[in-house]
Design a protein around this motif. Structure first.
Motif, short mmCIF file in Angstrom:
data_model
loop_
_atom_site.label_atom_id
_atom_site.label_comp_id
_atom_site.label_asym_id
_atom_site.label_seq_id
_atom_site.Cartn_x
_atom_site.Cartn_y
_atom_site.Cartn_z
N VAL A 39 0.84 -1.19 0.00
CA VAL A 39 0.00 0.00 0.00
C VAL A 39 0.88 1.25 0.00
O VAL A 39 2.06 1.21 0.36
CB VAL A 39 -0.93 0.03 1.24
CG1 VAL A 39 -1.87 -1.16 1.23
CG2 VAL A 39 -0.12 0.06 2.52
N GLY A 40 0.25 2.35 -0.39
CA GLY A 40 0.95 3.64 -0.37
C GLY A 40 1.93 3.80 -1.52
O GLY A 40 2.24 2.86 -2.25
N THR A 41 2.43 5.01 -1.67
CA THR A 41 3.38 5.31 -2.75
C THR A 41 4.71 4.59 -2.55
O THR A 41 5.45 4.37 -3.51
CB THR A 41 3.61 6.82 -2.82
OG1 THR A 41 4.07 7.29 -1.54
CG2 THR A 41 2.33 7.55 -3.19
N VAL B 128 -17.56 -9.24 6.31
CA VAL B 128 -16.12 -9.27 6.54
C VAL B 128 -15.72 -7.92 7.13
O VAL B 128 -15.89 -6.88 6.50
CB VAL B 128 -15.35 -9.52 5.22
CG1 VAL B 128 -13.86 -9.59 5.49
CG2 VAL B 128 -15.85 -10.81 4.56
N THR B 129 -15.18 -7.94 8.35
CA THR B 129 -14.83 -6.71 9.05
C THR B 129 -13.33 -6.65 9.31
O THR B 129 -12.80 -7.48 10.07
CB THR B 129 -15.57 -6.62 10.40
OG1 THR B 129 -16.99 -6.69 10.17
CG2 THR B 129 -15.25 -5.31 11.11
N PRO B 130 -12.61 -5.71 8.69
CA PRO B 130 -11.18 -5.56 8.99
C PRO B 130 -10.98 -5.25 10.48
O PRO B 130 -11.65 -4.37 11.02
CB PRO B 130 -10.77 -4.37 8.12
CG PRO B 130 -11.77 -4.35 7.01
CD PRO B 130 -13.06 -4.76 7.64
N SER B 131 -10.08 -5.99 11.13
CA SER B 131 -9.89 -5.80 12.57
C SER B 131 -8.51 -5.23 12.91
O SER B 131 -8.37 -4.45 13.85
CB SER B 131 -10.10 -7.12 13.31
OG SER B 131 -9.23 -8.12 12.79
N SER B 132 -7.48 -5.65 12.16
CA SER B 132 -6.14 -5.15 12.44
C SER B 132 -5.27 -5.30 11.19
O SER B 132 -5.64 -6.00 10.24
CB SER B 132 -5.50 -5.92 13.61
OG SER B 132 -5.29 -7.28 13.25
N ILE B 133 -4.13 -4.63 11.20
CA ILE B 133 -3.17 -4.80 10.11
C ILE B 133 -1.80 -5.11 10.70
O ILE B 133 -1.50 -4.74 11.84
CB ILE B 133 -3.07 -3.54 9.22
CG1 ILE B 133 -2.42 -2.39 9.99
CG2 ILE B 133 -4.44 -3.14 8.68
CD1 ILE B 133 -2.05 -1.19 9.11
N SER C 70 -6.61 5.68 12.24
CA SER C 70 -6.94 7.08 11.94
C SER C 70 -6.14 8.05 12.79
O SER C 70 -6.02 9.24 12.46
CB SER C 70 -8.44 7.33 12.14
OG SER C 70 -8.82 7.05 13.48
N THR C 71 -5.56 7.56 13.90
CA THR C 71 -4.78 8.45 14.78
C THR C 71 -3.30 8.50 14.40
O THR C 71 -2.54 9.30 14.95
CB THR C 71 -4.88 7.99 16.25
OG1 THR C 71 -4.25 6.70 16.39
CG2 THR C 71 -6.34 7.88 16.68
N ALA D 249 -7.34 3.91 6.73
CA ALA D 249 -8.35 3.62 7.76
C ALA D 249 -9.76 3.79 7.20
O ALA D 249 -10.66 3.01 7.51
CB ALA D 249 -8.14 4.51 8.97
N ARG D 250 -9.93 4.82 6.36
CA ARG D 250 -11.27 5.07 5.80
C ARG D 250 -11.68 3.98 4.82
O ARG D 250 -12.87 3.75 4.60
CB ARG D 250 -11.28 6.44 5.12
CG ARG D 250 -11.34 7.62 6.10
CD ARG D 250 -11.58 8.93 5.36
NE ARG D 250 -10.43 9.31 4.54
CZ ARG D 250 -9.40 10.03 4.99
NH1 ARG D 250 -9.37 10.42 6.27
NH2 ARG D 250 -8.41 10.35 4.18
N GLN D 251 -10.71 3.31 4.22
CA GLN D 251 -11.03 2.27 3.24
C GLN D 251 -11.27 0.90 3.88
O GLN D 251 -11.90 0.04 3.28
CB GLN D 251 -9.90 2.15 2.22
CG GLN D 251 -9.71 3.42 1.39
CD GLN D 251 -8.57 3.25 0.40
OE1 GLN D 251 -8.68 2.52 -0.58
NE2 GLN D 251 -7.47 3.93 0.65
N LEU D 252 -10.77 0.72 5.10
CA LEU D 252 -10.93 -0.57 5.77
C LEU D 252 -12.22 -0.60 6.58
O LEU D 252 -12.24 -0.55 7.80
CB LEU D 252 -9.72 -0.84 6.67
CG LEU D 252 -8.38 -1.00 5.94
CD1 LEU D 252 -7.25 -1.22 6.94
CD2 LEU D 252 -8.44 -2.15 4.94
N THR D 253 -13.32 -0.69 5.87
CA THR D 253 -14.64 -0.71 6.49
C THR D 253 -15.29 -2.08 6.30
O THR D 253 -14.91 -2.85 5.40
CB THR D 253 -15.55 0.37 5.88
OG1 THR D 253 -15.63 0.15 4.46
CG2 THR D 253 -15.00 1.76 6.17
#
Length: 241
Positions: free
Chosen positions: A144-146, A166-171, A184-185, A193-197
């Protein structure tokens, strides 16, 4: 003494012979019944993959004359539903010769390769990530990311009667586990964070009397556990004999 024992010996021999013949008849009838179940299952599931059936009750073959085959285990491969191939295993109880049951259970296993194909066409942040399982939920692994930082997303699975969420819980990133709720913090992690819903998949085409009860990952893929009620008997579908 020998003369007195002769009737007993004859009776024992006759009884043994009758039981042997009954066993052979039972095996023959059972084989025929199993082949009929295989044919009917392949038709109803509309699969061209391998199908097998086993009558699991005692003297199952001789029960055919009563119209009740008892308990039956069925395995069917490459059943296509919702545009996805899956393997089906079912245990049916009190299966009658006209196709009704008193209840049962079944599992539908969707291989990780099939989930991967579905994910490839999804317009989400998970597109391009590799699907797997960690024993409790699905995992998504990719960059992920650039900077292309390797990340594994861990999820929880929950079910409704006809839906899977399916609920993302951690990475896991750079060897650290971070709860999705904390993302998000963290600096620069707000977009991820906004995409992991949570994502819910509806299964609207389940036959009457079929209820989804759980979902779990295993070595082969995602396995959905189903409960089959008496109302499944005579469910609409292709006419199969």
């Amino acid at each position: 003494m020998r003369l007195r024992r002769t009737p007993l010996l004859v009776t024992a021999v006759v009884t043994t012979s009758v039981l042997a013949v009954a066993a052979l008849v039972d095996l023959g009838v059972e084989h025929t019944a199993q082949q009929r179940v295989v044919k009917a299952a392949a038709c109803r599931l509309e699969t061209s993959g391998p199908v097998s059936a086993e009558l699991t009750g005692t003297l199952a073959g001789l029960r055919v004359v009563t119209g009740n085959l008892g308990s039956v285990h069925i395995d069917a491969g490459h059943v296509r539903r919702y545009g996805t191939d899956m393997d089906i295993a079912a245990d049916l109880h009190d299966l009658s010769t006209d196709g009704t049951i008193s209840g049962g259970t079944a599992t539908a296993t969707i291989g990780y390769d099939q989930l991967q194909e579905r994910l490839a066409g999804a317009q989400t942040a998970a597109k391009g990530m590799t699907v797997g399982g960690d024993g409790s939920g699905l995992t998504l692994t990719g960059k992920v990311g650039t900077l292309g930082i390797p990340v594994t997303v861990h999820t929880r699975l929950s079910t409704g009667a006809d839906s899977l969420t399916v609920t993302p819980s951690s990475i896991t990133v750079l060897g650290q586990d971070i709860a999705v709720a904390r993302l998000s913090t963290l600096p620069g992690a707000g977009n991820l964070a906004r995409q992991l819903t949570p994502h819910t998949v509806e299964l609207p085409d389940l036959p009457d009397g079929v209820r989804l009860v759980s979902a779990r990952p295993d070595t082969k893929g995602l396995t959905l556990a189903l409960d089959l009620s008496r109302q499944t008997a005579g469910a609409a579908g292709p006419k199969c004999t």
